[in-house]
Design a protein around this motif. Sequence first.
Motif, PDB file in Angstrom:
ATOM      1  N   TYR A  23      11.004  -1.525   2.113  1.00  0.00           N
ATOM      2  CA  TYR A  23       9.924  -2.004   1.266  1.00  0.00           C
ATOM      3  C   TYR A  23       9.187  -0.800   0.690  1.00  0.00           C
ATOM      4  O   TYR A  23       8.618   0.000   1.442  1.00  0.00           O
ATOM      5  CB  TYR A  23       8.961  -2.875   2.069  1.00  0.00           C
ATOM      6  N   ALA A  24       9.196  -0.681  -0.634  1.00  0.00           N
ATOM      7  CA  ALA A  24       8.577   0.460  -1.314  1.00  0.00           C
ATOM      8  C   ALA A  24       7.608  -0.064  -2.356  1.00  0.00           C
ATOM      9  O   ALA A  24       7.996  -0.817  -3.256  1.00  0.00           O
ATOM     10  CB  ALA A  24       9.643   1.332  -1.968  1.00  0.00           C
ATOM     11  N   TRP A  25       6.341   0.323  -2.218  1.00  0.00           N
ATOM     12  CA  TRP A  25       5.305  -0.079  -3.178  1.00  0.00           C
ATOM     13  C   TRP A  25       4.985   1.139  -4.037  1.00  0.00           C
ATOM     14  O   TRP A  25       4.429   2.119  -3.557  1.00  0.00           O
ATOM     15  CB  TRP A  25       4.078  -0.568  -2.430  1.00  0.00           C
ATOM     16  N   VAL A  26       5.348   1.076  -5.308  1.00  0.00           N
ATOM     17  CA  VAL A  26       5.288   2.235  -6.198  1.00  0.00           C
ATOM     18  C   VAL A  26       3.964   2.242  -6.955  1.00  0.00           C
ATOM     19  O   VAL A  26       3.688   1.326  -7.733  1.00  0.00           O
ATOM     20  CB  VAL A  26       6.472   2.227  -7.185  1.00  0.00           C
ATOM     21  N   TYR A  27       3.156   3.278  -6.718  1.00  0.00           N
ATOM     22  CA  TYR A  27       1.887   3.376  -7.443  1.00  0.00           C
ATOM     23  C   TYR A  27       1.901   4.487  -8.482  1.00  0.00           C
ATOM     24  O   TYR A  27       0.917   4.655  -9.227  1.00  0.00           O
ATOM     25  CB  TYR A  27       0.702   3.542  -6.492  1.00  0.00           C
ATOM     26  N   ASP A  28       2.967   5.264  -8.563  1.00  0.00           N
ATOM     27  CA  ASP A  28       3.102   6.266  -9.621  1.00  0.00           C
ATOM     28  C   ASP A  28       3.839   5.652 -10.811  1.00  0.00           C
ATOM     29  O   ASP A  28       4.796   4.882 -10.641  1.00  0.00           O
ATOM     30  CB  ASP A  28       3.904   7.480  -9.128  1.00  0.00           C
ATOM     31  N   THR A  85      19.707  -0.588  -6.564  1.00  0.00           N
ATOM     32  CA  THR A  85      20.445  -1.850  -6.548  1.00  0.00           C
ATOM     33  C   THR A  85      20.844  -2.282  -5.139  1.00  0.00           C
ATOM     34  O   THR A  85      21.371  -3.390  -4.972  1.00  0.00           O
ATOM     35  CB  THR A  85      21.717  -1.740  -7.405  1.00  0.00           C
ATOM     36  N   TYR A  86      20.597  -1.460  -4.132  1.00  0.00           N
ATOM     37  CA  TYR A  86      20.976  -1.832  -2.767  1.00  0.00           C
ATOM     38  C   TYR A  86      20.284  -3.143  -2.387  1.00  0.00           C
ATOM     39  O   TYR A  86      19.065  -3.282  -2.569  1.00  0.00           O
ATOM     40  CB  TYR A  86      20.575  -0.746  -1.772  1.00  0.00           C
ATOM     41  N   PRO A  87      21.021  -4.081  -1.825  1.00  0.00           N
ATOM     42  CA  PRO A  87      20.419  -5.387  -1.495  1.00  0.00           C
ATOM     43  C   PRO A  87      19.372  -5.322  -0.385  1.00  0.00           C
ATOM     44  O   PRO A  87      18.603  -6.281  -0.217  1.00  0.00           O
ATOM     45  CB  PRO A  87      21.625  -6.229  -1.062  1.00  0.00           C
ATOM     46  N   THR A  88      19.309  -4.227   0.340  1.00  0.00           N
ATOM     47  CA  THR A  88      18.290  -4.077   1.383  1.00  0.00           C
ATOM     48  C   THR A  88      16.946  -3.625   0.816  1.00  0.00           C
ATOM     49  O   THR A  88      15.953  -3.560   1.547  1.00  0.00           O
ATOM     50  CB  THR A  88      18.764  -3.054   2.439  1.00  0.00           C
ATOM     51  N   ASN A  89      16.908  -3.314  -0.482  1.00  0.00           N
ATOM     52  CA  ASN A  89      15.664  -2.849  -1.108  1.00  0.00           C
ATOM     53  C   ASN A  89      14.733  -4.000  -1.479  1.00  0.00           C
ATOM     54  O   ASN A  89      15.178  -5.049  -1.954  1.00  0.00           O
ATOM     55  CB  ASN A  89      15.961  -2.064  -2.394  1.00  0.00           C
ATOM     56  N   HIS A  90      13.447  -3.758  -1.281  1.00  0.00           N
ATOM     57  CA  HIS A  90      12.383  -4.638  -1.775  1.00  0.00           C
ATOM     58  C   HIS A  90      11.352  -3.702  -2.406  1.00  0.00           C
ATOM     59  O   HIS A  90      10.475  -3.179  -1.727  1.00  0.00           O
ATOM     60  CB  HIS A  90      11.763  -5.448  -0.649  1.00  0.00           C
ATOM     61  N   ILE A  91      11.486  -3.497  -3.721  1.00  0.00           N
ATOM     62  CA  ILE A  91      10.674  -2.501  -4.434  1.00  0.00           C
ATOM     63  C   ILE A  91       9.633  -3.231  -5.278  1.00  0.00           C
ATOM     64  O   ILE A  91       9.949  -4.208  -5.964  1.00  0.00           O
ATOM     65  CB  ILE A  91      11.570  -1.619  -5.329  1.00  0.00           C
ATOM     66  N   PHE A  92       8.397  -2.735  -5.228  1.00  0.00           N
ATOM     67  CA  PHE A  92       7.299  -3.376  -5.946  1.00  0.00           C
ATOM     68  C   PHE A  92       6.663  -2.368  -6.891  1.00  0.00           C
ATOM     69  O   PHE A  92       6.297  -1.269  -6.483  1.00  0.00           O
ATOM     70  CB  PHE A  92       6.263  -3.909  -4.958  1.00  0.00           C
ATOM     71  N   VAL A  93       6.530  -2.758  -8.162  1.00  0.00           N
ATOM     72  CA  VAL A  93       5.907  -1.905  -9.179  1.00  0.00           C
ATOM     73  C   VAL A  93       4.677  -2.623  -9.716  1.00  0.00           C
ATOM     74  O   VAL A  93       4.624  -3.855  -9.763  1.00  0.00           O
ATOM     75  CB  VAL A  93       6.882  -1.565 -10.322  1.00  0.00           C
ATOM     76  N   ASN A 150      17.579  -7.017  -9.556  1.00  0.00           N
ATOM     77  CA  ASN A 150      16.738  -8.029  -8.919  1.00  0.00           C
ATOM     78  C   ASN A 150      16.101  -7.545  -7.622  1.00  0.00           C
ATOM     79  O   ASN A 150      15.562  -8.355  -6.855  1.00  0.00           O
ATOM     80  CB  ASN A 150      17.542  -9.310  -8.664  1.00  0.00           C
ATOM     81  N   THR A 151      16.161  -6.249  -7.367  1.00  0.00           N
ATOM     82  CA  THR A 151      15.532  -5.696  -6.160  1.00  0.00           C
ATOM     83  C   THR A 151      14.142  -5.151  -6.448  1.00  0.00           C
ATOM     84  O   THR A 151      13.487  -4.612  -5.552  1.00  0.00           O
ATOM     85  CB  THR A 151      16.402  -4.561  -5.579  1.00  0.00           C
ATOM     86  N   ILE A 152      13.687  -5.267  -7.692  1.00  0.00           N
ATOM     87  CA  ILE A 152      12.365  -4.786  -8.095  1.00  0.00           C
ATOM     88  C   ILE A 152      11.507  -5.967  -8.518  1.00  0.00           C
ATOM     89  O   ILE A 152      11.928  -6.791  -9.331  1.00  0.00           O
ATOM     90  CB  ILE A 152      12.472  -3.759  -9.241  1.00  0.00           C
ATOM     91  N   ASP A 153      10.311  -6.043  -7.944  1.00  0.00           N
ATOM     92  CA  ASP A 153       9.370  -7.115  -8.261  1.00  0.00           C
ATOM     93  C   ASP A 153       8.048  -6.523  -8.738  1.00  0.00           C
ATOM     94  O   ASP A 153       7.755  -5.349  -8.520  1.00  0.00           O
ATOM     95  CB  ASP A 153       9.125  -7.997  -7.033  1.00  0.00           C
ATOM     96  N   PHE A 154       7.259  -7.381  -9.351  1.00  0.00           N
ATOM     97  CA  PHE A 154       5.932  -7.000  -9.829  1.00  0.00           C
ATOM     98  C   PHE A 154       4.893  -7.300  -8.760  1.00  0.00           C
ATOM     99  O   PHE A 154       4.852  -8.410  -8.219  1.00  0.00           O
ATOM    100  CB  PHE A 154       5.614  -7.777 -11.111  1.00  0.00           C
ATOM    101  N   LEU A 155       4.051  -6.302  -8.434  1.00  0.00           N
ATOM    102  CA  LEU A 155       2.966  -6.495  -7.479  1.00  0.00           C
ATOM    103  C   LEU A 155       1.832  -5.542  -7.827  1.00  0.00           C
ATOM    104  O   LEU A 155       2.004  -4.323  -7.779  1.00  0.00           O
ATOM    105  CB  LEU A 155       3.443  -6.230  -6.043  1.00  0.00           C
ATOM    106  N   PRO A 156       0.666  -6.071  -8.198  1.00  0.00           N
ATOM    107  CA  PRO A 156      -0.456  -5.189  -8.526  1.00  0.00           C
ATOM    108  C   PRO A 156      -0.931  -4.400  -7.315  1.00  0.00           C
ATOM    109  O   PRO A 156      -0.613  -4.743  -6.167  1.00  0.00           O
ATOM    110  CB  PRO A 156      -1.544  -6.170  -9.008  1.00  0.00           C
ATOM    111  N   MET A 157      -1.718  -3.378  -7.572  1.00  0.00           N
ATOM    112  CA  MET A 157      -2.291  -2.576  -6.498  1.00  0.00           C
ATOM    113  C   MET A 157      -3.434  -3.364  -5.841  1.00  0.00           C
ATOM    114  O   MET A 157      -3.594  -4.549  -6.082  1.00  0.00           O
ATOM    115  CB  MET A 157      -2.760  -1.226  -7.026  1.00  0.00           C
TER     116      MET A 157
END
Length: 386
Positions: free
Chosen positions: A79-84, A96-104, A119-126
């Motif tokens: 699980y990676a929450w990207v703030y940059d 693209t790894y299916p184990t990823n849960h990435i939030f931008v 489909n491993t990247i989702d939208f999530l505000p800070m």
Amino acid sequence: MKILYLLWECCGNSEMIQAMRVAGHDVAALQTSQDGLLSPEIADKVKKAAGENGCDIVYGFNYFPHVAEAAKDLGIGYYAWVYDNPCVQLYSYTVTYPTNHIFVFDSDTYLKFHSEGINTIDFLPMAADPDRVEQLCREARPGYEADISFVGSLYNERHDFYHRMIDKGLPDRTYGYIRGIIEAQKHIYGMDLSEHLLTDEILEDLHAALPLGPSAGSVITTRTLFSQYVIDRQVTVEERHHILTALGAVFGERYRVDLYTHDASAAFAGVTNHGPADQFREAPLIFNRSRIDLNISLRSIVNGIPLRCFEIMGAGGFLLTSYAGDMLRFFNDGEHFVSFESTDDMLGKCAYYLEHEDEREAIARAGLAAIRENHTYYHRVLEMFD
């Protein structure tokens, strides 16, 4: 759930760990650094720590491909929450790894990847932690009061990409073309012009002056690199300097206008530069005790709400921000915050809200209430692990 938390020097660590524990999760921290996370050696460290602690997932701010490799090998979620933004590491085949849960946090970034079938990247505000800030404000000594404050980088480090490219020399036509994009972008929000206007011919000239290219394993294009790391950054440099100069000229004699930035030597008439502010201990006090808190978004952020906006509202500050489309998905302009679309618009709204204290304070209170209701780190933990 047992979480291996990648603990490195970045914003939000203590807030996120506390939120995870309040939500009922066990947290084991792996102390590291940004350089360490970029190193291939981190993969073995993650595997070892996750195995020793019996972790179900790995979590960390921003995205790091070698961590994704380790999580894939272990068969656990990353699980990676990207703030940059930009975050060049996102342009890795490992996303693209299916184990990823990435939030931008920028819906525009999410849509770009989604349109490519990722489909491993989702939208999530800070988010923000108003309880911590409230306690900090109660315990802190007086100080940091101002009429208008801006906390942020001026992006004017020596030998930045733009000036390295200009100093090397560009054909007159190419230089004029780039300047045209920069000047036009200053007047337009919600769209990155350079992504659409940098032609192959122009890119060849830029690359000849500045051989900027993707690193090994990256799928980022030269167009995206020059757009986000050169053009958008320079637009931000010039916009922030222009706004600070205008604030000092219009309000500097009558009001206190404060700047907190890493370049302690930067000077603007009518503006007091205090140098850098500690993001954990000082910035919340500045946001809470300033009458107007200014956010000027980095132009590679197209629609997203920067972390700074959540921090200001979560501190009970009055947020005056450059236009961000995603703000309107969660907040009401004029009720929870106020936006501007030009320097003249910003100056006019500063003047109005400095003279209309009751309205300004009501908007600040409503913004804080909205954060408490829907936008704390606890809320994001629930959304992330739903």
